[in-house]
Scaffold this active site. Structure first.
Site, PDB file in Angstrom:
ATOM      1  N   ALA A  76      -4.329   7.250  -5.024  1.00  0.00           N
ATOM      2  CA  ALA A  76      -2.980   6.733  -5.255  1.00  0.00           C
ATOM      3  C   ALA A  76      -3.101   5.224  -5.473  1.00  0.00           C
ATOM      4  O   ALA A  76      -3.137   4.452  -4.519  1.00  0.00           O
ATOM      5  CB  ALA A  76      -2.076   7.048  -4.065  1.00  0.00           C
ATOM      6  N   GLY A  96       0.823  -1.202   0.000  1.00  0.00           N
ATOM      7  CA  GLY A  96       0.000   0.000   0.000  1.00  0.00           C
ATOM      8  C   GLY A  96       0.854   1.248   0.000  1.00  0.00           C
ATOM      9  O   GLY A  96       2.053   1.202  -0.292  1.00  0.00           O
ATOM     10  N   ASN A  97       0.239   2.372   0.311  1.00  0.00           N
ATOM     11  CA  ASN A  97       0.954   3.641   0.366  1.00  0.00           C
ATOM     12  C   ASN A  97       0.326   4.514   1.436  1.00  0.00           C
ATOM     13  O   ASN A  97      -0.671   4.142   2.056  1.00  0.00           O
ATOM     14  CB  ASN A  97       0.955   4.327  -1.002  1.00  0.00           C
ATOM     15  CG  ASN A  97      -0.451   4.544  -1.527  1.00  0.00           C
ATOM     16  OD1 ASN A  97      -1.214   5.355  -0.987  1.00  0.00           O
ATOM     17  ND2 ASN A  97      -0.820   3.822  -2.585  1.00  0.00           N
ATOM     18  N   ARG A  98       0.888   5.681   1.639  1.00  0.00           N
ATOM     19  CA  ARG A  98       0.472   6.542   2.740  1.00  0.00           C
ATOM     20  C   ARG A  98      -0.600   7.554   2.342  1.00  0.00           C
ATOM     21  O   ARG A  98      -0.851   8.503   3.080  1.00  0.00           O
ATOM     22  CB  ARG A  98       1.686   7.288   3.313  1.00  0.00           C
ATOM     23  CG  ARG A  98       2.739   6.381   3.920  1.00  0.00           C
ATOM     24  CD  ARG A  98       3.881   7.201   4.503  1.00  0.00           C
ATOM     25  NE  ARG A  98       4.965   6.365   4.992  1.00  0.00           N
ATOM     26  CZ  ARG A  98       5.014   5.809   6.192  1.00  0.00           C
ATOM     27  NH1 ARG A  98       4.011   6.007   7.039  1.00  0.00           N
ATOM     28  NH2 ARG A  98       6.047   5.066   6.552  1.00  0.00           N
ATOM     29  N   SER A  99      -1.225   7.397   1.206  1.00  0.00           N
ATOM     30  CA  SER A  99      -2.236   8.366   0.783  1.00  0.00           C
ATOM     31  C   SER A  99      -3.352   8.466   1.822  1.00  0.00           C
ATOM     32  O   SER A  99      -3.942   7.470   2.225  1.00  0.00           O
ATOM     33  CB  SER A  99      -2.843   7.959  -0.561  1.00  0.00           C
ATOM     34  OG  SER A  99      -3.884   8.831  -0.925  1.00  0.00           O
TER      35      SER A  99
END
Length: 288
Positions: free
Chosen positions: A276, A210-213
């Site tokens: 994102a 995942g990502n930090r969006s």
């Protein structure tokens, strides 16, 4: 904020949730609305007019037969100039009066006289909210007066019990007011799809790529489009408060977002992609 400069009437009926109306009043003033407050006699048993006068720096209306000025009939002036009438808390008694077209106090008289949209924030014990008569009154107001309702929520009630009937929080009511005020804005009739948040690609029952969006950009676009009158479908991966008047579609993976976007785009005018989306996903998922 689209509430700035708008003339809003806040009606406060008699219930313990009246203390929340003071917070709502403060938030409306901070949003630079022109705010007038009406207190019913029952509301004055819970909160004093001075509280609202100190917050608004305007006279608080409590008497049905007093003139706002030498020649101004109170309910006529308030009803005529209002862009929105909010009733918070809206008790079962006040809702019943509105549904029956009664005008026996300053609040119900103003409601009957105005052409402005009306936003109700019900607050009462669960049995009262779930009573078929209350349900019928709400349905009648929605159908015949285009009254909008925010809440009630579920939680601890004045009796000490827990259940449905708790008044929506002031932030929720303020958000609903923004939606109602903006319905006829410059984007009225436009249909917009917006994506928000970062997708998650499952590796196993515990981990994911995942990502930090945070999703905040997508939600900010959603509020702006909605406040300008657009009908918005928000496709989101994050757990943020649901904007009033917006259709929210919850997804998690890139494939789910793709499917949701393709389905949502039917008949829409604009697609704003603020999400994102993951660049990679595992070839296979581990099940344990």
């Amino acid at each position: 904020m689209n509430i700035e400069g708008k003339s809003i009437v806040l009606g406060v009926a008699g219930g313990i949730a009246a203390y929340k109306a003071a917070d709502l009043c403060s938030q409306l003033v901070k949003a630079n609305a022109t705010l007038d407050v009406i207190l019913t006699d029952a509301a004055r048993e819970f909160v004093a007019p001075l509280t609202f006068q100190a917050l608004t720096h305007r006279p608080v209306v409590t008497e049905m037969f007093s003139l706002l000025a030498e020649t101004e009939i109170g309910h006529v002036i308030l009803a005529k100039h209002a862009d929105l009438l909010i009733i918070a808390p809206a008790t079962a008694n006040t809702i019943a009066k509105l549904a029956a077209g009664l005008a026996d106090n300053m609040l119900t008289t103003t409601a009957l006289a105005t052409h402005a949209p009306i936003l109700l924030a019900p607050a009462m014990e669960s049995q009262m909210w779930l009573n078929p008569l209350t349900k019928s009154n709400i349905s009648k107001l929605r159908q015949e007066r285009d009254v909008l309702v925010v809440g009630p929520g579920t939680g601890r009630l004045a009796s000490g019990a827990s259940g449905v009937g708790r008044m929506a929080e002031p932030e929720e009511i303020l958000d609903a007011a923004r939606w109602v005020i903006g319905r006829h804005g410059p984007l009225s009739g436009r249909r917009v799809v917006i994506t928000a948040g970062g997708t998650r690609e499952t590796l196993d029952p515990i981990r994911f790529l995942g990502n930090r969006s945070s999703g905040q950009m997508g939600y900010a676009l959603t509020y702006e489009a909605r406040d300008r009158g657009a009908k918005v479908k928000l496709i989101s991966t994050v757990d943020l408060p649901e904007p009033s008047g917006v259709k929210l579609l919850a997804v998690e993976t890139a494939d789910q977002m793709l499917d949701a976007v393709l389905e949502a785009m039917d008949g829409m005018d604009v697609l704003l992609m603020a999400a994102a989306v993951a660049d990679y996903r595992p070839a296979r998922q581990q099940t344990k």
